[in-house]
Write a protein that holds these residues in place. Structure first.
Motif, PDB file in Angstrom:
ATOM      1  N   ILE A  20       0.872  -1.179   0.000  1.00 59.49           N
ATOM      2  CA  ILE A  20       0.000   0.000   0.000  1.00 59.49           C
ATOM      3  C   ILE A  20       0.901   1.218   0.000  1.00 59.49           C
ATOM      4  O   ILE A  20       1.481   1.600   1.021  1.00 59.49           O
ATOM      5  CB  ILE A  20      -0.945   0.010   1.223  1.00 59.49           C
ATOM      6  CG1 ILE A  20      -1.879  -1.207   1.192  1.00 59.49           C
ATOM      7  CG2 ILE A  20      -1.766   1.295   1.253  1.00 59.49           C
ATOM      8  CD1 ILE A  20      -2.812  -1.315   2.392  1.00 59.49           C
ATOM      9  N   ARG A  21       1.054   1.808  -1.163  1.00 60.53           N
ATOM     10  CA  ARG A  21       1.848   3.028  -1.312  1.00 60.53           C
ATOM     11  C   ARG A  21       1.323   3.783  -2.513  1.00 60.53           C
ATOM     12  O   ARG A  21       0.657   3.215  -3.392  1.00 60.53           O
ATOM     13  CB  ARG A  21       3.334   2.718  -1.482  1.00 60.53           C
ATOM     14  CG  ARG A  21       3.681   1.923  -2.714  1.00 60.53           C
ATOM     15  CD  ARG A  21       5.173   1.975  -3.012  1.00 60.53           C
ATOM     16  NE  ARG A  21       5.551   1.132  -4.130  1.00 60.53           N
ATOM     17  CZ  ARG A  21       5.364   1.443  -5.413  1.00 60.53           C
ATOM     18  NH1 ARG A  21       4.778   2.581  -5.741  1.00 60.53           N
ATOM     19  NH2 ARG A  21       5.751   0.607  -6.374  1.00 60.53           N
ATOM     20  N   THR A  22       1.605   5.069  -2.579  1.00 56.77           N
ATOM     21  CA  THR A  22       1.128   5.865  -3.706  1.00 56.77           C
ATOM     22  C   THR A  22       1.733   5.340  -5.002  1.00 56.77           C
ATOM     23  O   THR A  22       2.910   4.991  -5.076  1.00 56.77           O
ATOM     24  CB  THR A  22       1.491   7.353  -3.518  1.00 56.77           C
ATOM     25  OG1 THR A  22       2.895   7.476  -3.344  1.00 56.77           O
ATOM     26  CG2 THR A  22       0.774   7.926  -2.306  1.00 56.77           C
ATOM     27  N   GLY A  23       0.885   5.267  -6.012  1.00 57.91           N
ATOM     28  CA  GLY A  23       1.298   4.769  -7.314  1.00 57.91           C
ATOM     29  C   GLY A  23       1.094   3.282  -7.503  1.00 57.91           C
ATOM     30  O   GLY A  23       1.126   2.792  -8.631  1.00 57.91           O
ATOM     31  N   ALA A  24       0.881   2.540  -6.420  1.00 56.40           N
ATOM     32  CA  ALA A  24       0.658   1.103  -6.538  1.00 56.40           C
ATOM     33  C   ALA A  24      -0.763   0.815  -6.997  1.00 56.40           C
ATOM     34  O   ALA A  24      -1.680   1.632  -6.829  1.00 56.40           O
ATOM     35  CB  ALA A  24       0.913   0.413  -5.196  1.00 56.40           C
ATOM     36  N   ASP A  25      -0.957  -0.352  -7.591  1.00 54.15           N
ATOM     37  CA  ASP A  25      -2.314  -0.783  -7.898  1.00 54.15           C
ATOM     38  C   ASP A  25      -3.126  -0.862  -6.610  1.00 54.15           C
ATOM     39  O   ASP A  25      -2.618  -1.321  -5.577  1.00 54.15           O
ATOM     40  CB  ASP A  25      -2.309  -2.157  -8.573  1.00 54.15           C
ATOM     41  CG  ASP A  25      -1.824  -2.111 -10.011  1.00 54.15           C
ATOM     42  OD1 ASP A  25      -1.644  -1.005 -10.552  1.00 54.15           O
ATOM     43  OD2 ASP A  25      -1.616  -3.188 -10.600  1.00 54.15           O
ATOM     44  N   ALA A  26      -4.367  -0.450  -6.683  1.00 51.47           N
ATOM     45  CA  ALA A  26      -5.232  -0.466  -5.504  1.00 51.47           C
ATOM     46  C   ALA A  26      -5.812  -1.868  -5.303  1.00 51.47           C
ATOM     47  O   ALA A  26      -7.020  -2.100  -5.385  1.00 51.47           O
ATOM     48  CB  ALA A  26      -6.335   0.580  -5.645  1.00 51.47           C
TER      49      ALA A  26
END
Length: 460
Positions: free
Chosen positions: A392-398
């Motif tokens: 879970i980090r910005t830019g990762a697939d949700a």
């Protein structure tokens, strides 16, 4: 109407998920995860106001990244009656797994050339409830096909050092293993090895020393266990290490069951050999002493070993000698799991159950959801180079999972979504339940149309 060119205009995200127990790369804490399209856009405080079209407050449910299972036998095309993409990926989604990588056997044809890979991808079209990648195979005679498979996007190559159980996927001998390592080193690819030395495998159980006299093992499972001793694994793994050391190849030991091999793996890592290892939930939660005699749902190869071995595998996982935990989901029709341990198919069906099975044991040991995330999400994603998965980090697939860590329930095999209701966990009481799964920002509905994608390896 909002002016699209007004830089002060507020951003409205598609979805915000709030949890007091969000598993982030730096640990577990209260947070709000905002999703734009298919990606994680913002990670804010739990109470931070974030405008969104939909907001869900999960409270004390754990919000964690979707699991990445890099060891799944889907068996389609050709043996779809064993499993299949539709049933396997539905089960995966129900278990919080949002990405799988499919093994090159036991499908027909096996994925040992680009034509077989094309057939595999065609069989998967419009049948995926989770994102799915594919392994290639390394078998005798397909050396010229491996670069083309690599260029076509397989995530690496799997081989056996002992018979695989299906004639169309034969094992590599020692020379073939070294050639395969040389090939993957040249490609900077990854070689997965089912490591058992056939010289230490037996058709019938050898006699053992009991109180100074020769005696045969008692019980059907004990006899089977004696035919696949730990030496079969340790001997093969030493040869894998030697081949990797000589060629510089990246190698990965599949489904490690024999804790005796951990010292060799640790020494190789210290020496700079590019080796990783996995184990499976069944080796970490089941023990030979507790296998019901005659219950062939427990048969797998390598076999489930004793309680002391299980404890040593946990130690290896905690100290980093074992890198990841994956299912080795290997189902078959129920008729193939009948009979005795000598003749029944060797495979555990558990794709839907890995997270609660592991959490039940991890919780008892005082571990946290962040530990499972490292072993079952982030680690497998890193193994195959899926940079947008498993965290879970910005830019990762949700790809996200809401998990209730306190919910106790009893497994009923008939309720599972994989094709056949056969599992050694039938009747087990587990703690921890998957409540919801999101794939690239959208909730997975196993009764709706599938949204999973066929993945290709990205250049590193």
């Amino acid at each position: 109407m909002t002016d699209p060119y007004d830089i002060a205009a507020p951003v409205v995200y598609d979805l915000v998920l709030r949890s007091r127990r969000t598993v982030l790369p730096d640990g577990e804490r209260p947070a709000a995860v905002a999703v734009a399209g298919e990606r994680i856009a913002v990670i804010g405080g739990y109470d931070e106001p974030i405008p969104a079209h939909r907001t869900e407050d999960l409270g004390d449910l754990v919000l964690m990244p979707g699991l990445v299972d890099t060891h799944v036998h889907v068996n389609e095309p050709g043996r779809t009656e064993w499993e299949g993409f539709a049933t396997a990926t539905r089960a995966a989604a129900a278990g919080g797994v949002t990405t799988i990588v499919d093994m090159p056997l036991n499908s027909l044809p096996p994925t040992v050339d680009t034509a077989a890979l094309a057939a595999k991808r065609a069989a998967a079209a419009d049948r995926l409830w989770v994102d799915t990648g594919f392994w290639g195979g390394a078998v005798p005679g397909n050396d010229p096909d491996r670069k083309a498979l690599h260029d076509a996007g397989v995530f690496g190559f799997k081989c056996f050092t002992a018979p695989s159980g299906v004639d169309e996927f034969p094992p590599l001998d020692t020379a073939g293993l070294h050639r395969a390592c040389a090939t993957v080193a040249a490609l900077d690819a990854l070689l997965l090895v089912h490591a058992e030395d056939p010289a230490h495998l037996h058709d019938t159980p050898p006699a053992v020393q009991i109180d100074g006299s020769q005696a045969s093992p008692k019980g059907d499972f004990d006899r089977f266990l004696a035919t696949r001793p730990p030496e079969a694994e340790t001997s093969a793994i030493r040869e894998v290490i030697a081949a990797a050391r000589a060629t510089g190849a990246r190698v990965h030991v599949l489904h490690l069951a024999a804790a005796e091999a951990l010292a060799d793996i640790a020494a190789a890592k210290r020496d700079g050999v590019r080796i990783t290892a996995e184990t499976c939930p069944h080796y970490l939660t089941l023990a030979a002493e507790r296998v019901p005699d005659g219950d062939t749902a427990f048969k797998c190869c390598p076999p489930i070993r004793g309680e002391a071995n299980r404890e040593a595998l946990w130690e290896g996982l905690l100290n980093g000698r074992i890198d990841i935990v994956v299912s080795d989901h290997s189902p078959s029709p129920p008729g193939m799991k009948t009979g005795d341990f000598a003749t029944a198919w060797g495979g555990i069906a558990s794709l839907q159950l890995g997270l609660p099975v592991m959490w039940t044991e991890a919780r008892r040991r005082g571990l946290a959801p962040a530990d499972l995330t490292r072993w079952m999400s982030t680690g497998p994603a890193e193994l195959v180079g899926l940079d947008r998965k498993g965290r879970i980090r910005t830019g990762a697939d949700a790809d996200l999972v809401a998990f209730d860590p306190e919910h106790a329930w009893t497994v009923r095999a008939a309720d599972l979504l994989h094709r056949h209701p056969v599992t050694p966990y039938d009747g087990a009481t587990l703690t921890g339940k998957v409540v919801s799964t999101w794939l690239r920002g959208a909730p997975v509905d196993t009764d709706a149309a599938p949204r999973g994608r066929r993945l290709r390896r990205s250049p590193r």
